[in-house]
Write an enzyme that holds these catalytic residues in place. Sequence first.
Site, PDB file in Angstrom:
ATOM      1  N   SER A 108       0.847  -1.191   0.000  1.00  0.00           N
ATOM      2  CA  SER A 108       0.000   0.000   0.000  1.00  0.00           C
ATOM      3  C   SER A 108       0.879   1.237   0.000  1.00  0.00           C
ATOM      4  O   SER A 108       1.973   1.239   0.578  1.00  0.00           O
ATOM      5  CB  SER A 108      -0.899   0.029   1.238  1.00  0.00           C
ATOM      6  N   TYR A 144      -2.346  -0.251   9.965  1.00  0.00           N
ATOM      7  CA  TYR A 144      -2.328  -0.686   8.571  1.00  0.00           C
ATOM      8  C   TYR A 144      -1.031  -0.264   7.894  1.00  0.00           C
ATOM      9  O   TYR A 144      -0.367  -1.075   7.215  1.00  0.00           O
ATOM     10  CB  TYR A 144      -3.526  -0.109   7.834  1.00  0.00           C
TER      11      TYR A 144
END
Length: 251
Positions: free
Chosen positions: A149, A163
């Site tokens: 990501s 995350y």
Amino acid sequence: MKHDNMNPDQQGTRRVALVFGGSRGIGAGIVERLAKDGFDVALTYVSRPDAAQAALGVVEAAGGRGLAIQADSADPVAIRAAVAAAAERLGRLDAVVVNAGVLRHGTIDVVSLEDLDLSLSVNVRGVFLAIQAAVAQMRDGGRVITIGSNTAIRTGSPGSSVYAMTKAAVASMVQNLALDLAPRGITINNVQPGPIATDMTAPFADYLQDKLKLGRMGQPHEIGALVSYLAGPESGYMTGASLTIDGGWVL
């Protein structure tokens, strides 16, 4: 399993890829593109057999063989079984794409131990174990692709620390595993998407769109195109890289 350096295309068979988390969203886009580019594709899913069957239909429509495997990437036994099933049923393993992941938001004062443990189990441990199991079955010259990501670089909003931490770990993992795998000619690279139009991002679509330099969210097929390149023969000189594809979010 025997390892060799022969180009799979020279062996007269379709190449075989396994996509962890391949039933929906980015994963489904990856499965579709790999199938169109000549791969037989096995995929894992957790809770949506209907979506998995739809993805298999796309593989078959492209002339390939497909296999759907129910496997939770928080479960080490399930990860190893999925790799074994893909290699056995489809006859080989040329590429693995580790897309399975979980997203849990929360600032540090509210993040639960359960969410922290789940994020680490799936997004870090699960990625490592999937790669470990896959390369044991993979032919020399194979391809490993992780889906990280752009939050590994910058998030820009509170509540993303867990995350982002897991995705930064994936980027570091890939850079270092490249050294382990290089003697076998296996490349490993990390794709770092920004906001992609999926059911995961739908609740935040308006907020995300305003921050994108290109004025739009990405599409799953755009991630699939980059993954297919990394899974193919033309990417053989690239390894250990993290490639950000995010519409200019981190600029």
